[in-house]
Design a protein around this motif. Structure first.
Motif, PDB file in Angstrom:
ATOM      1  N   ARG A  20      -4.890  35.018 -51.618  1.00 36.12           N
ATOM      2  CA  ARG A  20      -5.268  34.220 -52.995  1.00 36.12           C
ATOM      3  C   ARG A  20      -4.610  35.165 -54.027  1.00 36.12           C
ATOM      4  O   ARG A  20      -4.199  34.453 -55.003  1.00 36.12           O
ATOM      5  CB  ARG A  20      -6.809  34.289 -53.080  1.00 36.12           C
ATOM      6  CG  ARG A  20      -7.485  33.303 -51.859  1.00 36.12           C
ATOM      7  CD  ARG A  20      -9.020  32.891 -52.120  1.00 36.12           C
ATOM      8  NE  ARG A  20      -9.295  32.200 -53.363  1.00 36.12           N
ATOM      9  CZ  ARG A  20      -9.033  30.998 -53.402  1.00 36.12           C
ATOM     10  NH1 ARG A  20      -8.907  30.085 -52.659  1.00 36.12           N
ATOM     11  NH2 ARG A  20      -9.495  30.497 -54.631  1.00 36.12           N
ATOM     12  N   GLN A  21      -5.113  36.313 -54.075  1.00 37.36           N
ATOM     13  CA  GLN A  21      -4.525  37.108 -55.042  1.00 37.36           C
ATOM     14  C   GLN A  21      -2.916  37.153 -55.372  1.00 37.36           C
ATOM     15  O   GLN A  21      -2.357  36.865 -56.575  1.00 37.36           O
ATOM     16  CB  GLN A  21      -4.697  38.665 -54.680  1.00 37.36           C
ATOM     17  CG  GLN A  21      -4.522  39.556 -56.008  1.00 37.36           C
ATOM     18  CD  GLN A  21      -5.363  39.338 -57.274  1.00 37.36           C
ATOM     19  OE1 GLN A  21      -6.368  39.289 -57.153  1.00 37.36           O
ATOM     20  NE2 GLN A  21      -4.251  39.319 -58.335  1.00 37.36           N
ATOM     21  N   ARG A  22      -2.198  36.991 -54.451  1.00 38.12           N
ATOM     22  CA  ARG A  22      -0.818  36.898 -54.242  1.00 38.12           C
ATOM     23  C   ARG A  22      -0.290  35.494 -55.008  1.00 38.12           C
ATOM     24  O   ARG A  22       0.499  35.607 -55.546  1.00 38.12           O
ATOM     25  CB  ARG A  22      -0.132  37.282 -52.977  1.00 38.12           C
ATOM     26  CG  ARG A  22       1.462  37.366 -53.072  1.00 38.12           C
ATOM     27  CD  ARG A  22       1.875  38.100 -51.835  1.00 38.12           C
ATOM     28  NE  ARG A  22       1.631  39.369 -51.854  1.00 38.12           N
ATOM     29  CZ  ARG A  22       1.210  40.097 -50.710  1.00 38.12           C
ATOM     30  NH1 ARG A  22       1.172  39.364 -49.433  1.00 38.12           N
ATOM     31  NH2 ARG A  22       0.865  41.345 -50.653  1.00 38.12           N
ATOM     32  N   ALA A  23      -1.038  34.765 -54.203  1.00 35.65           N
ATOM     33  CA  ALA A  23      -0.683  33.142 -54.728  1.00 35.65           C
ATOM     34  C   ALA A  23      -1.131  33.159 -56.178  1.00 35.65           C
ATOM     35  O   ALA A  23      -0.113  32.363 -57.139  1.00 35.65           O
ATOM     36  CB  ALA A  23      -1.600  32.140 -54.051  1.00 35.65           C
ATOM     37  N   GLU A  24      -1.994  33.559 -56.998  1.00 37.13           N
ATOM     38  CA  GLU A  24      -2.528  33.561 -58.239  1.00 37.13           C
ATOM     39  C   GLU A  24      -1.259  34.409 -58.889  1.00 37.13           C
ATOM     40  O   GLU A  24      -0.975  33.662 -60.110  1.00 37.13           O
ATOM     41  CB  GLU A  24      -3.764  34.244 -58.434  1.00 37.13           C
ATOM     42  CG  GLU A  24      -4.879  33.237 -57.981  1.00 37.13           C
ATOM     43  CD  GLU A  24      -6.357  34.338 -58.064  1.00 37.13           C
ATOM     44  OE1 GLU A  24      -6.209  35.105 -58.572  1.00 37.13           O
ATOM     45  OE2 GLU A  24      -7.312  33.514 -57.600  1.00 37.13           O
ATOM     46  N   ASP A  25      -0.908  35.499 -58.500  1.00 34.97           N
ATOM     47  CA  ASP A  25       0.103  36.329 -59.340  1.00 34.97           C
ATOM     48  C   ASP A  25       1.522  35.556 -59.355  1.00 34.97           C
ATOM     49  O   ASP A  25       2.100  35.331 -60.196  1.00 34.97           O
ATOM     50  CB  ASP A  25       0.636  37.373 -58.634  1.00 34.97           C
ATOM     51  CG  ASP A  25      -0.564  38.606 -58.623  1.00 34.97           C
ATOM     52  OD1 ASP A  25      -1.645  38.322 -59.506  1.00 34.97           O
ATOM     53  OD2 ASP A  25      -0.745  39.255 -57.979  1.00 34.97           O
ATOM     54  N   LEU A  26       1.704  34.715 -58.258  1.00 30.67           N
ATOM     55  CA  LEU A  26       2.976  34.003 -57.955  1.00 30.67           C
ATOM     56  C   LEU A  26       2.779  32.709 -59.144  1.00 30.67           C
ATOM     57  O   LEU A  26       3.739  32.263 -59.784  1.00 30.67           O
ATOM     58  CB  LEU A  26       3.314  33.460 -56.702  1.00 30.67           C
ATOM     59  CG  LEU A  26       3.714  34.476 -55.854  1.00 30.67           C
ATOM     60  CD1 LEU A  26       3.809  33.960 -54.368  1.00 30.67           C
ATOM     61  CD2 LEU A  26       5.120  35.034 -56.256  1.00 30.67           C
ATOM     62  N   ARG A  32      -3.119  23.552 -59.793  1.00 34.57           N
ATOM     63  CA  ARG A  32      -3.913  23.575 -58.801  1.00 34.57           C
ATOM     64  C   ARG A  32      -3.175  23.459 -57.480  1.00 34.57           C
ATOM     65  O   ARG A  32      -3.129  23.871 -56.259  1.00 34.57           O
ATOM     66  CB  ARG A  32      -5.130  22.538 -58.852  1.00 34.57           C
ATOM     67  CG  ARG A  32      -6.323  22.988 -59.583  1.00 34.57           C
ATOM     68  CD  ARG A  32      -7.232  22.040 -59.732  1.00 34.57           C
ATOM     69  NE  ARG A  32      -8.075  22.556 -58.493  1.00 34.57           N
ATOM     70  CZ  ARG A  32      -9.262  21.840 -58.102  1.00 34.57           C
ATOM     71  NH1 ARG A  32      -9.761  20.881 -58.713  1.00 34.57           N
ATOM     72  NH2 ARG A  32      -9.865  22.318 -57.066  1.00 34.57           N
ATOM     73  N   ALA A  33      -2.094  22.341 -57.680  1.00 36.00           N
ATOM     74  CA  ALA A  33      -1.124  21.905 -56.599  1.00 36.00           C
ATOM     75  C   ALA A  33      -0.371  23.200 -56.508  1.00 36.00           C
ATOM     76  O   ALA A  33       0.203  23.607 -55.308  1.00 36.00           O
ATOM     77  CB  ALA A  33      -0.422  20.623 -57.193  1.00 36.00           C
ATOM     78  N   LEU A  34       0.285  23.783 -57.403  1.00 35.59           N
ATOM     79  CA  LEU A  34       1.193  24.937 -57.351  1.00 35.59           C
ATOM     80  C   LEU A  34       0.659  26.045 -56.580  1.00 35.59           C
ATOM     81  O   LEU A  34       0.989  26.512 -55.669  1.00 35.59           O
ATOM     82  CB  LEU A  34       1.708  25.208 -58.716  1.00 35.59           C
ATOM     83  CG  LEU A  34       2.618  26.501 -58.612  1.00 35.59           C
ATOM     84  CD1 LEU A  34       4.031  26.349 -57.945  1.00 35.59           C
ATOM     85  CD2 LEU A  34       2.936  26.882 -60.041  1.00 35.59           C
ATOM     86  N   PHE A  35      -0.932  26.293 -56.849  1.00 36.46           N
ATOM     87  CA  PHE A  35      -1.698  27.274 -56.464  1.00 36.46           C
ATOM     88  C   PHE A  35      -1.863  27.171 -54.873  1.00 36.46           C
ATOM     89  O   PHE A  35      -1.604  27.939 -53.942  1.00 36.46           O
ATOM     90  CB  PHE A  35      -3.051  27.580 -56.917  1.00 36.46           C
ATOM     91  CG  PHE A  35      -3.992  28.489 -56.325  1.00 36.46           C
ATOM     92  CD1 PHE A  35      -3.497  29.805 -56.333  1.00 36.46           C
ATOM     93  CD2 PHE A  35      -4.956  28.007 -55.410  1.00 36.46           C
ATOM     94  CE1 PHE A  35      -4.489  30.725 -55.705  1.00 36.46           C
ATOM     95  CE2 PHE A  35      -5.846  28.840 -54.872  1.00 36.46           C
ATOM     96  CZ  PHE A  35      -5.581  30.202 -54.826  1.00 36.46           C
ATOM     97  N   GLY A  36      -2.050  25.891 -54.522  1.00 33.44           N
ATOM     98  CA  GLY A  36      -2.236  25.314 -52.996  1.00 33.44           C
ATOM     99  C   GLY A  36      -0.956  25.463 -52.050  1.00 33.44           C
ATOM    100  O   GLY A  36      -1.054  26.013 -51.127  1.00 33.44           O
ATOM    101  N   PHE A  37       0.100  25.335 -52.740  1.00 31.54           N
ATOM    102  CA  PHE A  37       1.570  25.286 -52.415  1.00 31.54           C
ATOM    103  C   PHE A  37       1.737  26.740 -52.013  1.00 31.54           C
ATOM    104  O   PHE A  37       2.077  27.122 -51.012  1.00 31.54           O
ATOM    105  CB  PHE A  37       2.552  24.701 -53.202  1.00 31.54           C
ATOM    106  CG  PHE A  37       3.768  25.103 -52.718  1.00 31.54           C
ATOM    107  CD1 PHE A  37       4.410  24.365 -51.545  1.00 31.54           C
ATOM    108  CD2 PHE A  37       4.854  25.746 -53.519  1.00 31.54           C
ATOM    109  CE1 PHE A  37       5.642  24.638 -51.175  1.00 31.54           C
ATOM    110  CE2 PHE A  37       6.116  25.938 -53.082  1.00 31.54           C
ATOM    111  CZ  PHE A  37       6.480  25.222 -51.787  1.00 31.54           C
TER     112      PHE A  37
END
Length: 182
Positions: A42-48, A28-33
């Motif tokens: 959101r899609q790009r963050a999830e992929d990362l 969760r913290a990594l996703f928020g960052f």
């Protein structure tokens, strides 16, 4: 490749339980960052996040440290992946939707009109002087039959007749150009 068995040696991978624990503890913290680094995409963050965890899976040696938390390592990997993805997007041209192509301005192509003008000019030169003078007055100078009659010093009926026969001659010399009347 193992010389004796012919089998390909597989690189060591992070245990799935350890990877799942990393996801639970830091996901969760990594996703928020990464969401902040991708400007809310959101899609790009999830992929990362996924790619960051794949890197952790491929490099178990990175997890075998005496650090209290793996979060700094995960954030560093995620940040570098985000930077690489951004650079890759900037390096290639922006994608254009197919529907926007119909609305894009088309550069004026004067080739055909220039070619037509040259053809008509050559054809007009082949007319008799009398026919050419009438067409110049009517079509190129935009005079009416009465005005052309006065400018040329000939009767209006003669202007009409010469115009008719001049256009007829042009149609024979310029097939495919359609009607040559204004």
């Amino acid at each position: 490749m193992d010389q004796q068995t012919g089998a390909t040696a597989t690189a060591p991978r992070t245990d799935e339980r350890v990877l799942a624990e990393l996801q639970r503890e830091h996901g969760r913290a990594l996703f928020g960052f990464l969401l902040g680094l991708t400007y809310g995409d959101r899609q790009r963050a999830e992929d990362l996040v996924q790619e960051t965890l794949v890197r952790a899976w491929k490099h178990p040696e990175a997890l075998e440290t005496d650090h209290e938390s793996m979060r700094p390592w995960l954030f560093t990997v995620g940040r570098r992946l985000a930077i690489d993805a951004r650079r890759a997007r900037q390096a290639r041209p922006a994608e254009v939707a197919a529907e926007s192509l119909g609305h894009s301005p088309v550069a004026d192509d004067h080739t055909e009109s220039s070619s037509t003008a040259l053809d008509v000019r050559d054809a007009v030169r082949m007319l008799s002087r009398e026919h050419r003078e009438v067409l110049v007055q009517i079509y190129f100078r935009g005079l009416s039959v009465a005005e052309a009659s006065e400018a040329l010093g000939i009767p209006a009926g003669t202007v009409k007749s010469r115009t008719y026969y001049a256009l007829r001659a042009l149609r024979k010399v310029l097939p495919g150009y359609g009607a040559l009347t204004a």
